[in-house]
Design a protein around this motif. Structure first.
Motif, PDB file in Angstrom:
ATOM      1  N   SER A 199       3.262 -11.682  -9.108  1.00 31.02           N
ATOM      2  CA  SER A 199       2.909 -11.957  -7.812  1.00 31.02           C
ATOM      3  C   SER A 199       2.225 -10.662  -6.951  1.00 31.02           C
ATOM      4  O   SER A 199       1.798 -10.683  -6.070  1.00 31.02           O
ATOM      5  N   GLY A 200       2.850  -9.497  -7.706  1.00 33.97           N
ATOM      6  CA  GLY A 200       2.607  -8.178  -6.769  1.00 33.97           C
ATOM      7  C   GLY A 200       3.549  -7.986  -5.736  1.00 33.97           C
ATOM      8  O   GLY A 200       3.257  -7.046  -4.977  1.00 33.97           O
ATOM      9  N   TYR A 241       0.527   0.211  -3.138  1.00 32.84           N
ATOM     10  CA  TYR A 241      -0.773   0.326  -2.064  1.00 32.84           C
ATOM     11  C   TYR A 241      -0.014   0.142  -0.713  1.00 32.84           C
ATOM     12  O   TYR A 241      -0.770   0.071   0.021  1.00 32.84           O
ATOM     13  N   GLY A 242       1.327   0.823  -0.909  1.00 30.77           N
ATOM     14  CA  GLY A 242       1.872   0.958   0.641  1.00 30.77           C
ATOM     15  C   GLY A 242       1.386   2.088   1.534  1.00 30.77           C
ATOM     16  O   GLY A 242       2.048   2.078   2.647  1.00 30.77           O
ATOM     17  N   ASP A 243       0.573   2.773   1.089  1.00 32.40           N
ATOM     18  CA  ASP A 243      -0.027   3.867   2.041  1.00 32.40           C
ATOM     19  C   ASP A 243      -1.494   4.077   2.009  1.00 32.40           C
ATOM     20  O   ASP A 243      -2.329   3.423   0.766  1.00 32.40           O
ATOM     21  N   PRO A 301       0.901  -6.040  -2.396  1.00 38.89           N
ATOM     22  CA  PRO A 301       1.023  -4.823  -2.009  1.00 38.89           C
ATOM     23  C   PRO A 301       1.330  -3.998  -3.177  1.00 38.89           C
ATOM     24  O   PRO A 301       1.503  -2.746  -3.279  1.00 38.89           O
ATOM     25  N   GLY A 302       1.474  -4.508  -4.637  1.00 39.76           N
ATOM     26  CA  GLY A 302       1.594  -3.782  -5.822  1.00 39.76           C
ATOM     27  C   GLY A 302       1.346  -4.486  -7.217  1.00 39.76           C
ATOM     28  O   GLY A 302       0.846  -5.474  -6.940  1.00 39.76           O
ATOM     29  N   ALA A 303       1.446  -3.860  -7.962  1.00 39.41           N
ATOM     30  CA  ALA A 303       1.010  -4.194  -9.654  1.00 39.41           C
ATOM     31  C   ALA A 303      -0.636  -4.319  -9.728  1.00 39.41           C
ATOM     32  O   ALA A 303      -1.250  -3.785  -8.870  1.00 39.41           O
ATOM     33  N   MET A 304      -0.889  -5.159 -10.428  1.00 44.31           N
ATOM     34  CA  MET A 304      -2.475  -5.607 -10.711  1.00 44.31           C
ATOM     35  C   MET A 304      -2.969  -6.699 -10.992  1.00 44.31           C
ATOM     36  O   MET A 304      -4.048  -7.056 -11.664  1.00 44.31           O
TER      37      MET A 304
END
Length: 403
Positions: free
Chosen positions: A187-188, A221-223, A333-336
């Motif tokens: 899910s990311g 990708y939190g920043d 917000p994360g992973a790929m």
């Protein structure tokens, strides 16, 4: 009648087969879809969780140099000292003081997950996992005879979210282990620090082990800049607590085929962990470990570059998906990966097979990640935008033909 004659005339008891716990394991539906497309050069594959970029040359060169030098012998079960020290420095820089004695090198992240399960889980134990989740992680405790229960993320207007109170309610005192993968595949989703703290506090009170799969921690990708790391249980827990964190060189360092990972765990576990590694793989290959030292020695440039590229690909894919009717896609917000709903996804395995067969498009079915993933499909965006555009054109044509 001789014993040999008696055995030859004895009635057959059925074909030989594996034990029931193994036979009950669910096969990978991702592989099932991929098998339908293997050998067809016209299929665009987005089903597996790996980048289309090769491992950086300086990492490959380090392995080649080690091979040329004859570094082909057994190593310490827990890994060579220079790599354990490099990992400890890496972990310390992101998550606070960590000693090489808290680190074990493993033959891939998935091997680390299995070793962690073998360390603390036995037959009849109760395990809770946050899902949807890479199926390997859910099935591993079952191989050991454990009972696995799940608490699902929920999908809404802001994407995938966890009801942490529901998770804590499921972590009863008889629970042996909770498994949390953040950033999450498929899910990311990323678990925020306040939820991690709430779960950690609860597990402390009841003596519950936490197995944190954090292999995507650098793909976050939190920043606005790329040199970031997702929240980790290592930020909150001391190294002598019931917390085992698994990581890998596969994702952030583009080393999926190298099969090199690590785990951070209480030093008191290391002697027993060394025995388990001996009985599983003995050790990771020496020349591969040298490649790991090189990967960690470039001051994080490889993950920074990768995250910048992944962010662009993610944004491009999400915008393209949202432009198509019937598709609901949130920006992870994360992973790929992007896990999104689309027409036909309530039978996601059949849908993904049809996409391969009719459109030459390879996506992963949401049901591969458990029943909680049904209704969604997963697209791995670890590629350039031109490849994404080619896949989107095929998806659009498929949807129009099935309108």
């Amino acid at each position: 009648m001789t014993r040999l004659q008696s055995s030859l005339t004895a009635p057959l008891v059925g074909a030989p087969h594996a034990r029931d716990a193994v036979r009950a394991l669910r096969p990978s539906q991702i592989r099932e879809v991929a098998n339908a497309g293997f050998g067809n050069p016209d299929v665009l594959p987005f089903w597996f969780g790996e980048s289309d970029r090769a491992t950086p040359r300086f990492i490959r060169d380090a392995a080649c140099a080690a091979l040329a030098a004859g570094d082909t012998f057994y190593t310490h079960n827990l890994g060579i000292a220079p790599l354990r020290e490099a990992i400890a420095r890496h972990v310390s820089a992101w998550h606070g003081p960590t000693d090489a004695g808290d680190v074990a090198v493993t033959s891939a992240g998935v091997n680390a997950l299995m070793l962690a399960s073998q360390l603390v889980v036995g037959a009849g134990d109760r395990v809770v996992a946050v899902t949807p989740l890479w199926p390997n992680i859910v099935e591993m405790p079952k191989i050991l005879g454990a009972c696995v229960e799940t608490v699902s993320l929920e999908y809404g207007a802001s994407g995938w979210q966890l009801d942490v109170d529901r998770l804590i309610g499921a972590l009863t005192p008889d629970t042996r282990l909770v498994i949390i993968n953040s950033p999450n595949n498929p899910s990311g989703w990323v678990m925020p620090p306040e939820q991690q703290q709430a779960v950690l506090d609860h597990c402390r009170r009841h003596g519950i082990w936490i197995l944190a799969d954090e292999v995507y921690e650098r793909l976050y990708y939190g920043d606005v800049h790329e040199d970031v790391c997702a929240p980790s249980f290592l930020d909150l827990a001391s190294r002598d607590e019931r917390v085992i964190c698994v990581n890998s060189f596969s994702k952030a360092y583009l080393m999926t085929g190298w099969r090199l990972g690590w785990l951070v765990a209480p030093a008191s576990l290391m002697d027993d962990l060394a025995k388990l590694i001996e009985y599983n793989t003995s050790c990771a290959p020496a020349f591969v470990q040298q490649a790991g030292i090189a990967a960690l020695g470039d001051d994080g440039q490889t993950p920074r570059t990768l995250v910048r590229e992944l962010r662009a690909s993610r944004d491009h894919l999400v915008a393209a998906l949202r432009a198509l009717p019937g598709i609901d896609a949130a920006s992870p917000p994360g992973a790929m990966y992007v896990s999104f709903s689309m027409p036909g996804a309530k039978q996601s395995l059949a849908l993904c097979k049809a996409l391969v067969r009719e459109a030459g498009l390879g996506l992963a079915p949401g049901s591969a990640f458990g029943p909680e993933g049904e209704g969604f499909v997963r697209w791995c965006y670890a590629c350039d935008v031109a490849r994404i555009d080619a896949g989107m054109a095929r998806l659009k044509e498929f949807l129009e033909s099935h309108r």
